[in-house]
Motif scaffolding. Structure first.
Motif, short mmCIF file in Angstrom:
data_model
loop_
_atom_site.label_atom_id
_atom_site.label_comp_id
_atom_site.label_asym_id
_atom_site.label_seq_id
_atom_site.Cartn_x
_atom_site.Cartn_y
_atom_site.Cartn_z
N GLY A 3 -45.94 12.09 1.84
CA GLY A 3 -44.82 11.75 0.97
C GLY A 3 -44.06 12.94 0.44
O GLY A 3 -42.99 12.78 -0.16
N LYS A 9 -43.39 9.72 5.19
CA LYS A 9 -43.14 9.10 3.88
C LYS A 9 -43.16 7.57 4.02
O LYS A 9 -42.12 6.92 3.98
N TYR A 16 -50.87 5.27 0.38
CA TYR A 16 -51.17 6.40 -0.50
C TYR A 16 -52.44 6.19 -1.31
O TYR A 16 -52.75 6.98 -2.21
N ASN A 182 -39.83 8.24 -3.59
CA ASN A 182 -40.71 7.09 -3.36
C ASN A 182 -42.11 7.52 -2.96
O ASN A 182 -43.11 6.96 -3.44
N GLY A 183 -42.21 8.51 -2.08
CA GLY A 183 -43.52 8.99 -1.65
C GLY A 183 -44.35 9.55 -2.79
O GLY A 183 -45.46 9.07 -3.06
N SER A 186 -45.45 6.94 -5.22
CA SER A 186 -46.33 5.91 -4.69
C SER A 186 -47.80 6.17 -5.02
O SER A 186 -48.61 5.24 -5.07
#
Length: 271
Positions: A3, A9, A16, A182-183, A186
């Motif tokens: 990520g 990602k 994750y 976002n990664g 997460s």
């Protein structure tokens, strides 16, 4: 880590979870034909390193965890903010709305994230006396604080004194502008997933595993009770307390950290 930077990602938070990340790492070791390794991790890297010792105990020779103590698997799910109010920011990061809100104010978010918390002089924005006042006032840890900062309509923001330079901050902003948030966010969206994966797995740290835990005494996210309580779960443990140092120990005290890690890897070097 997954990520971040140029890594993959995935959009789904399940990718994750610490078990998924540990399985990825085990597959990487297989590809590199490495049976055992020494793992060194800070923050989420430390969290994954602790979990790798649970899920793949035969693949780890020694473990160095920095700033994040050991949290043992629990039969009862608890939100991070139930563990400590200092973890209130977890709930905002876990909310999908945080992704765009943080992406819209990356410079504010990152300068606050890298806020100096140790007693050592900071490097970012050293000419501004207001920066030091901002450092004292700006906080992102308690519930609602970081969201209020990210959604503020104030057009100006005086960056706090930081543990990184303005040039380094600009590089981080550029990197996260390209890769998105976002990664990284997460990781905070996997608490319940991690709990479900671990609750019936009978996981524990091997009594034979040598572990070095390093933390700063001025790190508000490293709760003293858990830092000190790590010894009750980890038998072969060495603890190094860095007095007056905050969360970013690798930036505040790089030489000391390297010295302690090398001594841990080669105990004869202390003689």
């Amino acid at each position: 880590m997954l990520g971040y930077g140029s890594s993959d990602k995935p959009a789904e938070p399940s990718a994750y979870s610490t078990k998924s990340l540990c399985d990825d790492l085990a597959q990487l070791l297989d590809r590199l034909e490495l049976q055992t390794v020494v793992l060194v991790g800070h923050d989420w890297g430390a969290m994954v390193a602790w979990r790798f010792a649970l899920w793949h105990p035969s693949r780890i020779y020694k473990l160095v965890a920095i700033s994040v103590p050991y949290f043992s698997p629990s039969q009862e799910y608890r939100r991070p903010s139930d563990i400590s109010p200092w973890f209130g920011y977890h709930e905002y990061f876990a909310d999908l709305v945080s992704t765009k809100e943080i992406e819209n104010r990356l410079d504010v978010f990152l300068s606050t994230l890298f806020k100096a918390s140790s007693r050592r002089p900071a490097t970012g924005n050293p000419q501004s006396s207001q920066a030091e006042e901002t450092r004292k006032k700006v906080s992102i840890l308690f519930k609602g604080q970081i969201q209020a900062l990210m959604t503020s309509e104030e057009s100006t923001f005086e960056p706090p004194s930081m543990v990184i330079s303005q040039e380094e901050l600009a590089e981080y902003v550029l990197d996260f502008t390209k890769g998105g948030m976002n990664g990284p966010l997460s990781y905070y969206r996997t608490d319940r997933i991690r709990h479900e994966e671990e609750k019936d797995a009978s996981l524990s740290i091997s009594t034979n595993l040598p572990v070095l835990f390093i933390y700063g005494t001025r790190d508000p996210t490293c709760i003293p009770a858990y830092a000190e309580g790590t010894a009750s779960h980890v038998e072969n443990l060495t603890v190094v307390r860095l007095e007056g140092i905050g969360h970013w120990v690798l930036l505040d005290e790089p030489d000391r950290v390297v010295k302690e890690v090398l001594a841990f890897l080669n105990p004869q070097s202390r003689l």
